[in-house]
Design an enzyme around this catalytic site. Sequence first.
Site, PDB file in Angstrom:
ATOM      1  N   LYS A  35       1.072   4.491  -2.622  1.00 21.55           N
ATOM      2  CA  LYS A  35       0.893   5.886  -2.231  1.00 21.55           C
ATOM      3  C   LYS A  35       2.145   6.710  -2.542  1.00 21.55           C
ATOM      4  O   LYS A  35       2.038   7.911  -2.818  1.00 21.55           O
ATOM      5  CB  LYS A  35       0.531   5.975  -0.750  1.00 21.55           C
ATOM      6  CG  LYS A  35      -0.903   5.537  -0.458  1.00 21.55           C
ATOM      7  CD  LYS A  35      -1.915   6.432  -1.169  1.00 21.55           C
ATOM      8  CE  LYS A  35      -3.335   6.114  -0.807  1.00 21.55           C
ATOM      9  NZ  LYS A  35      -4.325   7.001  -1.457  1.00 21.55           N
ATOM     10  N   TYR A  39       0.833  -1.194   0.000  1.00 23.00           N
ATOM     11  CA  TYR A  39       0.000   0.000   0.000  1.00 23.00           C
ATOM     12  C   TYR A  39       0.875   1.254   0.000  1.00 23.00           C
ATOM     13  O   TYR A  39       0.626   2.200  -0.751  1.00 23.00           O
ATOM     14  CB  TYR A  39      -0.909  -0.011   1.219  1.00 23.00           C
ATOM     15  CG  TYR A  39      -1.668   1.272   1.456  1.00 23.00           C
ATOM     16  CD1 TYR A  39      -2.804   1.578   0.715  1.00 23.00           C
ATOM     17  CD2 TYR A  39      -1.262   2.172   2.437  1.00 23.00           C
ATOM     18  CE1 TYR A  39      -3.508   2.754   0.933  1.00 23.00           C
ATOM     19  CE2 TYR A  39      -1.958   3.352   2.661  1.00 23.00           C
ATOM     20  CZ  TYR A  39      -3.080   3.636   1.909  1.00 23.00           C
ATOM     21  OH  TYR A  39      -3.768   4.801   2.139  1.00 23.00           O
TER      22      TYR A  39
END
Length: 235
Positions: free
Chosen positions: A147, A143
């Site tokens: 980002k 994740y």
Amino acid sequence: MKLHNATVLITGANRGIGLAFAREALARGARKVYAGARQPQSVTLAGVQPIALDVNNPEQVAAAARLANDVTLVINNAGIATLGSFVAEGSIEAARAQMETNFFGPLRVSLAFAPVLASHGGGAILNVLSIASWINSPLLAVYGASKSAAWALTNGLRNDLRAQGTQVLGLHMGFVDTDLTHGIEMPKSTPEEIVRRALDALEAGADEVLADEFTRQVKRGLSAEPGVYLRDPRA
């Protein structure tokens, strides 16, 4: 970029931070709020216009740009997160899925709506990012990579769209109390707190907003010796 009389498109607007953005936009006097969701029937907030919008579906993104051709503010909020490190089983598949939504999704939406924003004087794009853009832990490793890519996208779009007068704001924050972080035992901000600070920054003309104290500490730590990103976050 002022919210009063703005026309706003929010991706992932049916819950969590996206829903908080929709509520706050209405409270600040937005003329119209398009609430994008993969299942528009899940949008129940009064005063918004639900719109079918899966950011991974190029045809839906293009259709949304044709329908919502009066938009002056795009909020790229839709995102997914799965737990796990880079060496965990299935990490490559998880990386593909999260990059598709968290990086390619905002890119698709921004490309589709950039001409719309230009036709209305420039407008603004707000990208929902994370402190995971800067530090990485085994809990949210893949994740975090998605980002980091979204942060680079935000910085690049800011330069790409500067000539047409489009403000591009990156929103960084720590853990927020939403479905996305359910089961993670960490201090969390409320979606409403984060959204108020984000829209205050947008209206002030900012390029970046650090929406909580933890995020501000991490940002300062990027230039420390050693940099905060070199440390074991579990220590």
